[in-house]
Design a protein around this motif. Structure first.
Motif, PDB file in Angstrom:
ATOM      1  N   LEU A   1       0.835  -1.206   0.000  1.00 37.90           N
ATOM      2  CA  LEU A   1       0.000   0.000   0.000  1.00 37.90           C
ATOM      3  C   LEU A   1       0.866   1.250   0.000  1.00 37.90           C
ATOM      4  CD1 LEU A   1      -2.689  -1.254   2.513  1.00 37.90           C
ATOM      5  CD2 LEU A   1      -3.077  -0.706   0.099  1.00 37.90           C
ATOM      6  N   GLY A   2       1.999   1.198   0.679  1.00 37.67           N
ATOM      7  CA  GLY A   2       2.915   2.344   0.670  1.00 37.67           C
ATOM      8  C   GLY A   2       3.437   2.626  -0.726  1.00 37.67           C
ATOM      9  N   GLU A   3       3.719   1.555  -1.501  1.00 41.43           N
ATOM     10  CA  GLU A   3       4.173   1.732  -2.881  1.00 41.43           C
ATOM     11  C   GLU A   3       3.079   2.348  -3.747  1.00 41.43           C
ATOM     12  OE1 GLU A   3       7.299   0.992  -4.438  1.00 41.43           O
ATOM     13  OE2 GLU A   3       7.788   1.157  -2.310  1.00 41.43           O
ATOM     14  N   LEU A   4       1.842   1.919  -3.566  1.00 40.89           N
ATOM     15  CA  LEU A   4       0.734   2.508  -4.326  1.00 40.89           C
ATOM     16  C   LEU A   4       0.572   3.990  -3.990  1.00 40.89           C
ATOM     17  CD1 LEU A   4      -2.050  -0.248  -4.192  1.00 40.89           C
ATOM     18  CD2 LEU A   4      -0.513   0.281  -6.090  1.00 40.89           C
ATOM     19  N   ILE A   5       0.601   4.313  -2.710  1.00 40.00           N
ATOM     20  CA  ILE A   5       0.440   5.710  -2.281  1.00 40.00           C
ATOM     21  C   ILE A   5       1.568   6.570  -2.834  1.00 40.00           C
ATOM     22  CG2 ILE A   5       0.542   7.225  -0.256  1.00 40.00           C
ATOM     23  CD1 ILE A   5      -1.018   5.045   1.267  1.00 40.00           C
ATOM     24  N   ARG A   6       2.775   6.064  -2.802  1.00 36.82           N
ATOM     25  CA  ARG A   6       3.918   6.852  -3.290  1.00 36.82           C
ATOM     26  C   ARG A   6       3.731   7.201  -4.765  1.00 36.82           C
ATOM     27  NH1 ARG A   6       8.944   5.839  -5.498  1.00 36.82           N
ATOM     28  NH2 ARG A   6       8.740   3.567  -5.441  1.00 36.82           N
ATOM     29  N   ARG A   7       3.230   6.279  -5.541  1.00 35.55           N
ATOM     30  CA  ARG A   7       3.061   6.531  -6.968  1.00 35.55           C
ATOM     31  C   ARG A   7       1.873   7.446  -7.253  1.00 35.55           C
ATOM     32  NH1 ARG A   7       6.152   2.230  -6.382  1.00 35.55           N
ATOM     33  NH2 ARG A   7       7.586   1.675  -8.075  1.00 35.55           N
ATOM     34  N   VAL A   8       0.815   7.329  -6.474  1.00 37.32           N
ATOM     35  CA  VAL A   8      -0.323   8.240  -6.634  1.00 37.32           C
ATOM     36  C   VAL A   8       0.091   9.669  -6.320  1.00 37.32           C
ATOM     37  CG1 VAL A   8      -2.550   8.896  -5.654  1.00 37.32           C
ATOM     38  CG2 VAL A   8      -2.113   6.512  -6.240  1.00 37.32           C
ATOM     39  N   GLU A   9       0.816   9.840  -5.242  1.00 37.88           N
ATOM     40  CA  GLU A   9       1.231  11.192  -4.843  1.00 37.88           C
ATOM     41  C   GLU A   9       2.262  11.769  -5.806  1.00 37.88           C
ATOM     42  OE1 GLU A   9       2.458  10.685  -0.792  1.00 37.88           O
ATOM     43  OE2 GLU A   9       0.387  10.760  -0.026  1.00 37.88           O
ATOM     44  N   ALA A  10       3.151  10.931  -6.337  1.00 39.09           N
ATOM     45  CA  ALA A  10       4.154  11.414  -7.288  1.00 39.09           C
ATOM     46  C   ALA A  10       3.513  11.897  -8.576  1.00 39.09           C
ATOM     47  CB  ALA A  10       5.174  10.316  -7.578  1.00 39.09           C
ATOM     48  N   ALA A  11       2.398  11.255  -8.974  1.00 35.99           N
ATOM     49  CA  ALA A  11       1.710  11.634 -10.209  1.00 35.99           C
ATOM     50  C   ALA A  11       0.686  12.745  -9.979  1.00 35.99           C
ATOM     51  CB  ALA A  11       1.019  10.417 -10.808  1.00 35.99           C
ATOM     52  N   ASP A  12       0.568  13.194  -8.710  1.00 32.77           N
ATOM     53  CA  ASP A  12      -0.365  14.274  -8.374  1.00 32.77           C
ATOM     54  C   ASP A  12      -1.795  13.930  -8.810  1.00 32.77           C
ATOM     55  OD1 ASP A  12      -1.037  16.697  -7.218  1.00 32.77           O
ATOM     56  OD2 ASP A  12      -0.763  17.828  -9.083  1.00 32.77           O
ATOM     57  N   CYS A  13      -2.207  12.693  -8.500  1.00 30.05           N
ATOM     58  CA  CYS A  13      -3.550  12.235  -8.866  1.00 30.05           C
ATOM     59  C   CYS A  13      -4.548  12.600  -7.776  1.00 30.05           C
ATOM     60  CB  CYS A  13      -3.561  10.725  -9.067  1.00 30.05           C
ATOM     61  SG  CYS A  13      -2.603  10.192 -10.492  1.00 30.05           S
ATOM     62  N   GLU A  14      -5.799  12.459  -8.113  1.00 28.78           N
ATOM     63  CA  GLU A  14      -6.861  12.705  -7.144  1.00 28.78           C
ATOM     64  C   GLU A  14      -6.738  11.722  -5.986  1.00 28.78           C
ATOM     65  OE1 GLU A  14     -10.398  10.124  -9.220  1.00 28.78           O
ATOM     66  OE2 GLU A  14      -9.692  11.931 -10.267  1.00 28.78           O
ATOM     67  N   PRO A  15      -7.009  12.175  -4.762  1.00 31.96           N
ATOM     68  CA  PRO A  15      -6.915  11.275  -3.606  1.00 31.96           C
ATOM     69  C   PRO A  15      -7.913  10.124  -3.733  1.00 31.96           C
ATOM     70  CG  PRO A  15      -7.064  13.571  -2.910  1.00 31.96           C
ATOM     71  CD  PRO A  15      -7.379  13.553  -4.374  1.00 31.96           C
ATOM     72  N   LEU A  16      -7.553   9.011  -3.124  1.00 26.64           N
ATOM     73  CA  LEU A  16      -8.409   7.833  -3.176  1.00 26.64           C
ATOM     74  C   LEU A  16      -8.639   7.362  -1.737  1.00 26.64           C
ATOM     75  CD1 LEU A  16      -9.803   5.783  -5.093  1.00 26.64           C
ATOM     76  CD2 LEU A  16      -7.718   4.415  -4.963  1.00 26.64           C
ATOM     77  N   ASP A  17      -9.830   7.588  -1.236  1.00 27.16           N
ATOM     78  CA  ASP A  17     -10.126   7.268   0.163  1.00 27.16           C
ATOM     79  C   ASP A  17      -9.901   5.797   0.470  1.00 27.16           C
ATOM     80  OD1 ASP A  17     -10.803   9.886   0.635  1.00 27.16           O
ATOM     81  OD2 ASP A  17     -12.971   9.578   0.433  1.00 27.16           O
ATOM     82  N   GLN A  18     -10.287   4.932  -0.469  1.00 29.33           N
ATOM     83  CA  GLN A  18     -10.162   3.486  -0.208  1.00 29.33           C
ATOM     84  C   GLN A  18      -8.717   3.073   0.027  1.00 29.33           C
ATOM     85  OE1 GLN A  18     -11.875   4.939  -2.635  1.00 29.33           O
ATOM     86  NE2 GLN A  18     -13.655   3.729  -3.319  1.00 29.33           N
ATOM     87  N   LEU A  19      -7.790   3.783  -0.619  1.00 33.05           N
ATOM     88  CA  LEU A  19      -6.376   3.461  -0.468  1.00 33.05           C
ATOM     89  C   LEU A  19      -5.898   3.770   0.952  1.00 33.05           C
ATOM     90  CD1 LEU A  19      -3.704   2.563  -1.719  1.00 33.05           C
ATOM     91  CD2 LEU A  19      -3.431   4.866  -2.649  1.00 33.05           C
TER      92      LEU A  19
END
Length: 329
Positions: A78-96
């Protein structure tokens, strides 16, 4: 340098998600996940939809509720997924973040489940220890040789179909469950000589519901002390096929193993000899060559099975793997 790989198209999206699922449930190393494709999608779409799809196939999948990988592994993932979402400046995902919060509150234990997806659509789920050595044995984790031997078996189901199989040093049971699920043996005997391994092995066989099936194979889990096994015990098993994975790692046990293999190969003299296959991770060349030399001294030849094996499971062997078939000279 940026990767030139494209984001997954609609056509290969299912394969992409299946690879993520396979890597996650088998607790594969980070390098085996298709992170590049995920990053490309995030960069181009700025949407977290693919992340949600990945979550639904991994941490939020019903199988994860029943057979979860260790809390430590899920936290890393999950930390790897979050790191990539934040690096791409994507919309937040509550489920994550909800999933991460749930894992952070979970108690970290010494065990976790690993699940391997079979080509037939079934699964093999095993409870494993996280430490490579625990309770005085290495038999409470699944080793690469067991994965490779299972892949070879999937390529050669005719070797096992309708036949009685004895597995030496079954460990946690991965190879045996795979063969029972996919290769239609008439009988399968899991065996080991270590008490803790035998208890976990029986639990894993039960976990995969092999004891409950009304159709073949007939399945048993048996203690088999290589140095003391009786002729009556071998006669009762009456194996047509004998297999073993990762049993050649300690030079002190090699003579006992060779003696047992010699007895197995010779007990059916005058009738059809059993097929005997040994798969080894060659960590120490001297130990392995000592094993093959002792085979030769006992009048046992071996043939290396070198043809390509279909890669089914997510792993990259750290050492050489060798599968051999034994025969009497």
């Amino acid at each position: 340098m940026k990767s030139n790989r494209k984001a997954p198209s609609k056509e290969n999206r299912a394969d992409f998600l299946k690879q993520f699922q396979s890597c996650f449930f088998s607790t594969s190393r980070p390098a085996l996940f298709p992170w590049n494709l995920l990053e490309k999608d995030l960069e181009s779409s700025k949407s977290s939809q693919l992340i949600l799809d990945v979550l639904n196939q991994t941490c939020l999948h019903p199988h994860c509720k029943k057979f979860p990988p260790s809390a430590r592994y899920r936290k890393y993932f999950l930390g790897e997924l979050i790191r990539r979402v934040e690096a791409a400046d994507c919309e937040p995902l509550d489920q994550l973040y909800d999933a991460l919060g749930e894992v952070l509150s979970a108690q970290e234990g010494a065990e976790g489940y690993r699940t391997f997806l079979l080509p037939c659509g079934g699964t093999v789920s095993l409870l494993e220890n996280l430490a490579l050595i625990s309770e005085g044995t290495t038999g409470l984790v699944t080793w690469d040789a067991a994965l490779y031997l299972a892949e070879w078996a999937l390529d050669h189901p005719q070797t096992f179909a309708g036949r009685k199989v004895l597995e030496l040093g079954s460990g946690l049971g991965f190879t045996g469950v795979t063969v029972c699920r996919s290769c239609s043996p008439s009988k399968y005997v899991f065996s080991d000589g270590h008490g803790s391994v035998l208890r976990r092995l029986e639990d894993n066989v039960r976990l995969n519901r092999l004891f409950q099936e009304e159709t073949p194979p007939e399945v048993s889990v048996e203690e088999l002390d290589w140095s003391n096994v009786t002729e009556q015990h071998l006669d009762a098993i009456d194996a047509d096929v004998v297999i073993a994975a990762d049993v050649v790692y300690d030079p002190d046990i090699v003579p006992v193993l060779v003696q047992l293999l010699s007895r197995i190969l010779r007990r059916k003299c005058g009738r059809v000899l059993p097929d005997v296959f040994i798969c080894s991770t060659v960590r120490n060349r001297q130990t392995y060559e000592g094993f093959t030399k002792q085979l030769g001294d006992a009048g046992i030849g071996h043939r290396v099975i070198s043809e390509a094996v279909s890669h089914v499971f997510e792993y990259e062997p750290a050492s050489e793997l060798e599968l051999i078939k034994l025969y009497l000279r």
